[in-house]
Design a protein around this motif. Structure first.
Motif, PDB file in Angstrom:
ATOM      1  N   ASP A 118       1.199   5.776   4.429  1.00  0.00           N
ATOM      2  CA  ASP A 118       0.238   6.589   4.761  1.00  0.00           C
ATOM      3  C   ASP A 118       0.821   7.493   5.785  1.00  0.00           C
ATOM      4  O   ASP A 118       1.793   7.288   6.558  1.00  0.00           O
ATOM      5  CB  ASP A 118      -1.085   5.763   5.213  1.00  0.00           C
ATOM      6  CG  ASP A 118      -0.847   4.687   6.370  1.00  0.00           C
ATOM      7  OD1 ASP A 118       0.400   4.533   6.489  1.00  0.00           O
ATOM      8  OD2 ASP A 118      -1.848   4.138   6.724  1.00  0.00           O
ATOM      9  N   GLN A 119       0.017   8.215   6.168  1.00  0.00           N
ATOM     10  CA  GLN A 119       0.386   9.435   7.414  1.00  0.00           C
ATOM     11  C   GLN A 119       0.688   8.482   8.771  1.00  0.00           C
ATOM     12  O   GLN A 119       0.049   7.348   8.967  1.00  0.00           O
ATOM     13  CB  GLN A 119      -0.703  10.485   7.459  1.00  0.00           C
ATOM     14  CG  GLN A 119      -0.144  11.591   6.872  1.00  0.00           C
ATOM     15  CD  GLN A 119       0.633  12.433   7.815  1.00  0.00           C
ATOM     16  OE1 GLN A 119       1.371  12.176   8.739  1.00  0.00           O
ATOM     17  NE2 GLN A 119       0.774  13.726   7.422  1.00  0.00           N
ATOM     18  N   THR A 124       1.047  -1.280   0.042  1.00  0.00           N
ATOM     19  CA  THR A 124       0.070   0.037  -0.002  1.00  0.00           C
ATOM     20  C   THR A 124       0.714   1.430  -0.017  1.00  0.00           C
ATOM     21  O   THR A 124       2.202   1.061   0.360  1.00  0.00           O
ATOM     22  CB  THR A 124      -0.804  -0.035   1.141  1.00  0.00           C
ATOM     23  OG1 THR A 124      -0.041   0.113   2.619  1.00  0.00           O
ATOM     24  CG2 THR A 124      -1.818  -1.194   1.277  1.00  0.00           C
ATOM     25  N   GLN A 164      -4.595  -0.771   6.654  1.00  0.00           N
ATOM     26  CA  GLN A 164      -3.312  -0.997   6.049  1.00  0.00           C
ATOM     27  C   GLN A 164      -2.304  -1.733   6.692  1.00  0.00           C
ATOM     28  O   GLN A 164      -2.221  -1.701   7.912  1.00  0.00           O
ATOM     29  CB  GLN A 164      -2.825   0.371   5.423  1.00  0.00           C
ATOM     30  CG  GLN A 164      -3.557   0.844   4.297  1.00  0.00           C
ATOM     31  CD  GLN A 164      -3.155   2.088   3.691  1.00  0.00           C
ATOM     32  OE1 GLN A 164      -3.583   2.906   2.613  1.00  0.00           O
ATOM     33  NE2 GLN A 164      -1.928   2.424   3.981  1.00  0.00           N
ATOM     34  N   TRP A 203      -2.304  10.701   1.384  1.00  0.00           N
ATOM     35  CA  TRP A 203      -2.442   9.350   1.884  1.00  0.00           C
ATOM     36  C   TRP A 203      -2.498   9.195   3.432  1.00  0.00           C
ATOM     37  O   TRP A 203      -1.610   9.225   4.197  1.00  0.00           O
ATOM     38  CB  TRP A 203      -0.908   8.396   1.544  1.00  0.00           C
ATOM     39  CG  TRP A 203      -0.705   8.365   0.302  1.00  0.00           C
ATOM     40  CD1 TRP A 203      -1.463   8.028  -0.934  1.00  0.00           C
ATOM     41  CD2 TRP A 203       0.555   8.513  -0.307  1.00  0.00           C
ATOM     42  NE1 TRP A 203      -1.104   8.049  -2.007  1.00  0.00           N
ATOM     43  CE2 TRP A 203       0.411   8.215  -1.865  1.00  0.00           C
ATOM     44  CE3 TRP A 203       1.842   8.911   0.076  1.00  0.00           C
ATOM     45  CZ2 TRP A 203       1.515   8.501  -2.688  1.00  0.00           C
ATOM     46  CZ3 TRP A 203       3.040   8.856  -0.804  1.00  0.00           C
ATOM     47  CH2 TRP A 203       2.682   8.828  -2.118  1.00  0.00           C
ATOM     48  N   PRO A 204      -3.841   9.507   3.974  1.00  0.00           N
ATOM     49  CA  PRO A 204      -4.223   9.520   5.314  1.00  0.00           C
ATOM     50  C   PRO A 204      -3.995   8.239   5.846  1.00  0.00           C
ATOM     51  O   PRO A 204      -3.873   7.191   5.384  1.00  0.00           O
ATOM     52  CB  PRO A 204      -5.673   9.734   5.233  1.00  0.00           C
ATOM     53  CG  PRO A 204      -6.285   9.295   3.915  1.00  0.00           C
ATOM     54  CD  PRO A 204      -5.009   9.787   2.967  1.00  0.00           C
ATOM     55  N   PHE A 205      -4.072   8.357   7.313  1.00  0.00           N
ATOM     56  CA  PHE A 205      -3.743   7.092   7.959  1.00  0.00           C
ATOM     57  C   PHE A 205      -4.931   6.401   7.627  1.00  0.00           C
ATOM     58  O   PHE A 205      -6.021   6.473   7.848  1.00  0.00           O
ATOM     59  CB  PHE A 205      -3.331   7.261   9.372  1.00  0.00           C
ATOM     60  CG  PHE A 205      -3.299   6.105  10.285  1.00  0.00           C
ATOM     61  CD1 PHE A 205      -2.127   5.254  10.532  1.00  0.00           C
ATOM     62  CD2 PHE A 205      -4.536   5.410  10.791  1.00  0.00           C
ATOM     63  CE1 PHE A 205      -2.069   4.288  11.126  1.00  0.00           C
ATOM     64  CE2 PHE A 205      -4.298   4.435  11.726  1.00  0.00           C
ATOM     65  CZ  PHE A 205      -3.222   3.753  11.880  1.00  0.00           C
ATOM     66  N   VAL A 206      -4.533   4.996   7.599  1.00  0.00           N
ATOM     67  CA  VAL A 206      -5.624   3.924   7.216  1.00  0.00           C
ATOM     68  C   VAL A 206      -5.512   2.673   8.439  1.00  0.00           C
ATOM     69  O   VAL A 206      -4.497   1.938   8.002  1.00  0.00           O
ATOM     70  CB  VAL A 206      -5.737   3.243   5.976  1.00  0.00           C
ATOM     71  CG1 VAL A 206      -6.995   2.408   5.707  1.00  0.00           C
ATOM     72  CG2 VAL A 206      -6.201   4.732   4.889  1.00  0.00           C
ATOM     73  N   HIS A 224       1.050  -1.929   8.082  1.00  0.00           N
ATOM     74  CA  HIS A 224       2.085  -1.140   8.530  1.00  0.00           C
ATOM     75  C   HIS A 224       3.203  -2.029   8.877  1.00  0.00           C
ATOM     76  O   HIS A 224       3.336  -2.169  10.153  1.00  0.00           O
ATOM     77  CB  HIS A 224       1.498  -0.169   9.618  1.00  0.00           C
ATOM     78  CG  HIS A 224       0.296   0.555   9.492  1.00  0.00           C
ATOM     79  ND1 HIS A 224      -1.053   0.160   9.538  1.00  0.00           N
ATOM     80  CD2 HIS A 224       0.373   1.812   8.653  1.00  0.00           C
ATOM     81  CE1 HIS A 224      -1.854   1.091   9.089  1.00  0.00           C
ATOM     82  NE2 HIS A 224      -0.877   2.244   8.455  1.00  0.00           N
ATOM     83  N   TRP A 239      -5.030  14.658   3.676  1.00  0.00           N
ATOM     84  CA  TRP A 239      -3.886  14.461   3.170  1.00  0.00           C
ATOM     85  C   TRP A 239      -3.961  13.323   1.753  1.00  0.00           C
ATOM     86  O   TRP A 239      -4.968  12.631   1.719  1.00  0.00           O
ATOM     87  CB  TRP A 239      -3.207  13.470   4.288  1.00  0.00           C
ATOM     88  CG  TRP A 239      -2.857  14.319   5.567  1.00  0.00           C
ATOM     89  CD1 TRP A 239      -3.579  14.034   6.642  1.00  0.00           C
ATOM     90  CD2 TRP A 239      -2.084  15.189   5.699  1.00  0.00           C
ATOM     91  NE1 TRP A 239      -3.195  14.882   7.692  1.00  0.00           N
ATOM     92  CE2 TRP A 239      -1.863  15.713   6.965  1.00  0.00           C
ATOM     93  CE3 TRP A 239      -0.872  15.838   4.916  1.00  0.00           C
ATOM     94  CZ2 TRP A 239      -1.155  16.684   7.540  1.00  0.00           C
ATOM     95  CZ3 TRP A 239      -0.160  16.636   5.386  1.00  0.00           C
ATOM     96  CH2 TRP A 239      -0.149  17.086   6.698  1.00  0.00           C
TER      97      TRP A 239
END
Length: 314
Positions: free
Chosen positions: A135-136, A132, A159, A153-156, A161, A151
């Protein structure tokens, strides 16, 4: 770095199921040997999916020192366009890393807040199981304060990590399950010494024969260095060394069952008086108690390791 599977291949027992990696501050992370459907488990053997390179000016730290969250300064990024497939002819693997962009990883230390700083000399780096965009952070504001827009790529939460599973300052790898008769390393006491020595320790469900040979070599050298007065007579020292070398040769030839029998029935009874009592007994070859105990417990450790050799390898 080195693919961790390449490092472990050939040393694992058939009973091995996975590994626990430890950092000296007590952090631990489990990795199964083979691919697992659980998204939180990053496997040791086998390749990971091919990802795409993601670039965003908004995310670029160099362009947005206050709000960016991606460091694109690595040499491998040069000339790589957004959306390009990141190919590795050997496939992406779980990595035991020791360098970043050509420089050795900074050894880990505990800071004044009792937290780990640094990431070396070794770090476990898993590729994403589900590639992915980067993201943030989870703590980021919902929108860019400069533009008021969401953003790129905002935090999801859902996803992958993988950074949180990239164990920093890995010093110990335990291959599970631990064979019968073996005990765990005290990771809080041992780990920092390994950082200082640039070492990583692998133990557990691994083929013990190389370790047995090393310990037999060390034990032969120890007995050779003993003063002759430590033995009941001069001939017993030569005979004991001969017996140790015989065990070593049996192990080297793959005759571990015979080596175990020889260790437990011929050698250990000759050095067990001080280990089980207060003085040497009449069968003991070594009459000096400190030396006798050291040799006895060295043989006991070798015996435990010999017992853990698989039946089909004895």
């Amino acid at each position: 770095g080195v693919p961790l599977g390449d490092l472990l291949e050939g040393m694992l027992l058939d009973s091995a199921t996975g590994i626990m990696v430890y950092a000296p501050d007590g952090w631990a992370q489990y990795h199964p040997l083979n691919p697992d459907p659980n998204p939180l488990f990053y496997h040791v053997f086998g390749a990971y999916p091919t990802p795409l390179f993601h670039y965003s000016e908004e995310a670029d730290l160099a362009l947005n020192p206050g709000h960016g969250w991606c460091d694109y300064s690595a040499p491998s990024r040069a000339g790589r366009p957004h959306g390009e497939s990141i190919q590795n002819p050997q496939g992406l693997k779980l990595l035991l890393a020791y360098k970043r962009d050509g420089r050795y990883l900074t050894p880990g230390v505990l800071n004044l807040q009792n937290k780990l700083d640094g990431e070396g000399p070794f770090r476990i780096v898993p590729p994403q199981k589900e590639p992915t965009p980067p993201d943030q952070k989870s703590t980021a504001a919902p929108v860019n304060p400069d533009t008021g827009e969401p953003w790129t790529w905002p935090f999801v939460f859902e996803q992958d990590h993988n950074a949180g599973y990239s164990s920093r300052t890995t010093t110990i790898i335990k291959v599970e399950p631990l064979p019968e008769g073996m005990t765990d390393i005290d990771i809080l006491e041992a780990g920092w010494n390994f950082v200082d020595q640039n070492k990583i320790i692998v133990y557990g469900a691994i083929d013990p024969r190389p370790t047995i040979l090393d310990k037999l070599e060390a034990l032969v050298a120890d007995v050779e260095k003993l003063d002759k007065s430590a033995f009941r007579n001069r001939g017993l020292q030569r005979a004991f060394i001969h017996q140790l070398k015989l065990v070593r040769n049996l192990v080297a030839k793959g005759r571990c069952r015979h080596a175990l029998k020889h260790t437990t029935t011929r050698l250990m009874p000759r050095v067990d008086g001080c280990a089980h009592g207060e003085a040497p007994d009449r069968l003991d070859s070594i009459r000096e108690c400190d030396a006798q105990k050291r040799v006895y417990w060295g043989l006991n450790e070798i015996g435990v390791l010999l017992k853990s050799v698989p039946e089909n390898a004895r």
